[in-house]
Motif scaffolding. Structure first.
Motif, PDB file in Angstrom:
ATOM      1  N   ARG A  35     -15.132   2.055   0.268  1.00 50.17           N
ATOM      2  CA  ARG A  35     -13.592   1.479   1.281  1.00 50.17           C
ATOM      3  C   ARG A  35     -14.258   0.459  -0.694  1.00 50.17           C
ATOM      4  O   ARG A  35     -12.500   0.300  -1.446  1.00 50.17           O
ATOM      5  CB  ARG A  35     -13.072   1.564   2.038  1.00 50.17           C
TER       6      ARG A  35
ATOM      7  N   GLY B  67       1.469  -1.037   0.043  1.00 50.09           N
ATOM      8  CA  GLY B  67      -0.084  -0.079  -0.089  1.00 50.09           C
ATOM      9  C   GLY B  67       0.778   0.972   0.044  1.00 50.09           C
ATOM     10  O   GLY B  67       0.429   2.504  -0.023  1.00 50.09           O
TER      11      GLY B  67
ATOM     12  N   HIS C  67      -4.497   7.716  -3.701  1.00 46.31           N
ATOM     13  CA  HIS C  67      -4.095   6.976  -2.796  1.00 46.31           C
ATOM     14  C   HIS C  67      -4.074   7.518  -1.758  1.00 46.31           C
ATOM     15  O   HIS C  67      -4.750   7.649  -0.360  1.00 46.31           O
ATOM     16  CB  HIS C  67      -2.205   7.619  -2.667  1.00 46.31           C
ATOM     17  N   GLU C  68      -4.671   9.078  -1.910  1.00 45.81           N
ATOM     18  CA  GLU C  68      -5.818  10.007  -0.790  1.00 45.81           C
ATOM     19  C   GLU C  68      -7.182   9.610  -0.084  1.00 45.81           C
ATOM     20  O   GLU C  68      -7.716   9.264   0.493  1.00 45.81           O
ATOM     21  CB  GLU C  68      -5.671  11.704  -0.739  1.00 45.81           C
TER      22      GLU C  68
ATOM     23  N   SER D  24      -7.198   5.850   1.060  1.00 41.18           N
ATOM     24  CA  SER D  24      -7.051   6.484   2.603  1.00 41.18           C
ATOM     25  C   SER D  24      -8.009   7.372   2.906  1.00 41.18           C
ATOM     26  O   SER D  24      -8.128   6.751   4.844  1.00 41.18           O
ATOM     27  CB  SER D  24      -5.546   7.330   2.541  1.00 41.18           C
ATOM     28  N   ASN D  25      -8.876   8.165   3.106  1.00 42.74           N
ATOM     29  CA  ASN D  25      -9.411   8.890   3.818  1.00 42.74           C
ATOM     30  C   ASN D  25     -11.032   8.341   3.741  1.00 42.74           C
ATOM     31  O   ASN D  25     -11.990   9.066   4.877  1.00 42.74           O
ATOM     32  CB  ASN D  25      -9.713  10.106   3.471  1.00 42.74           C
TER      33      ASN D  25
ATOM     34  N   GLN E 108      -7.714  -5.921  -0.389  1.00 40.80           N
ATOM     35  CA  GLN E 108      -8.454  -4.157   0.501  1.00 40.80           C
ATOM     36  C   GLN E 108     -10.210  -5.013   0.342  1.00 40.80           C
ATOM     37  O   GLN E 108     -11.108  -4.733   1.290  1.00 40.80           O
ATOM     38  CB  GLN E 108      -8.510  -3.366  -0.578  1.00 40.80           C
TER      39      GLN E 108
END
Length: 315
Positions: free
Chosen positions: A68, A11, A56-57, A60-61, A99
């Motif tokens: 997700r 990741g 990525h951001e 991640s959030n 994931q």
């Protein structure tokens, strides 16, 4: 290349992108044919790692759970479009399955509230199988089949889980159930095709150049008549009635058809094979003789093969 794949699996997308960029810069701009392949690999690694870095951001959030998981489903869809799968692309695909499995499992754990729809439960089971978490996959599939006992995809995936964990009886029983419920499931999950006789039979059917749908029905028939199933689950009374009703309805359509009668035969013969086995198990000799005569009338050579491989040895 493997170092980039490892960072993706961990990741760490910024690190993966940095390694890919450095690899690309190391290669001369005009390297000639000898390095063309490596340049193509480096360019793909850079493109994929940048793709992940841009997301990525946002990833991640997102709160852990369905939201997700669905975001990684989108990434998985994008990564699955290529015709060939490189080490880098495979790493992303496996990351996505991990994931999806982790995030869907969070909601599945509270399944008493039925947060996950059937299609999501199947996606969870599929991703668990893809990352070889067979124990958890079996738990999810058992839950699905308890609530949806006629779901072909769940039976097919349960067969794969059983096959990969050495449960021979479970494998044969679920595989047969799946192909009875929906022969086309074989083409929907090509990655779960067993080896050996299953691979040989499907290859044989493809070589004959049958149309889509027909080849899966012929494949299902070949498995029945050639005695491939070493274990056959005994049908419950209501299951046998459904099987008989489907056969009678299809038999009527077959009799009434003026053209394309042959298209009915693989499914008819598959159902007949199952009904003959059931009649034998129940020692219902009148039905056995009736279904035997019907199989002979449709295709005597199929009857001969079926008898030799399934009934002659049972006596």
């Amino acid at each position: 290349m493997q170092a980039i794949a490892d960072e993706i699996l961990n990741g760490n997308f910024p690190r993966a992108a940095g390694l890919a960029e450095a690899w690309l810069k190391e290669l001369p701009a005009h390297a000639g044919p000898a390095l063309d392949s490596e340049r193509a690999q480096a360019e793909e690694a850079y493109e994929i790692s940048r793709y992940l870095l841009h997301r990525h951001e946002r990833l991640s959030n997102l709160a852990p759970g369905m939201e997700r998981g669905k975001a990684f489903e989108e990434v998985l869809h994008d990564m699955s479009q290529a015709q060939t799968v490189s080490v880098i692309r495979r790493a992303v695909i496996m990351l996505c399955h991990a994931q999806i499995a982790d995030n869907y499992a969070r909601d599945f754990a509270g399944q008493k509230n039925y947060q996950l729809q059937l299609k999501d439960q199947l996606k969870l089971a599929y991703s668990l199988l893809m990352i070889a978490n067979f124990t958890s996959a079996r738990e999810v599939l058992s839950f699905i089949l308890a609530n949806h006992p006629t779901n072909a995809a769940a039976h097919y995936m349960a067969a794969h889980a059983a096959n990969m964990t050495g449960n021979e009886q479970g494998f044969f029983e679920h595989y047969r159930d799946a192909l009875y419920l929906k022969p086309e499931v074989v083409s929907e999950y090509p990655e779960f095709l067993p080896g050996g006789i299953f691979l040989e039979m499907l290859k044989l059917v493809h070589e004959e150049d049958y149309g889509e749908g027909v080849r899966e029905r012929i494949f299902a028939l070949l498995l029945e008549v050639n005695g491939v199933y070493r274990h056959r689950r005994k049908l419950k009374i209501d299951e046998a009635r459904v099987l008989e009703a489907e056969y009678q309805k299809l038999r009527q359509e077959y009799t009434s058809a003026r053209v394309h009668k042959k298209a009915f035969e693989p499914r008819l013969l598959q159902l007949l094979a199952m009904l003959i086995i059931h009649a034998q198990q129940m020692q219902n000799f009148d039905k056995f003789e009736n279904y035997r005569a019907e199989m002979i009338s449709i295709d005597n050579s199929i009857w001969q093969t079926f008898h030799q491989n399934n009934l002659a040895q049972a006596k």
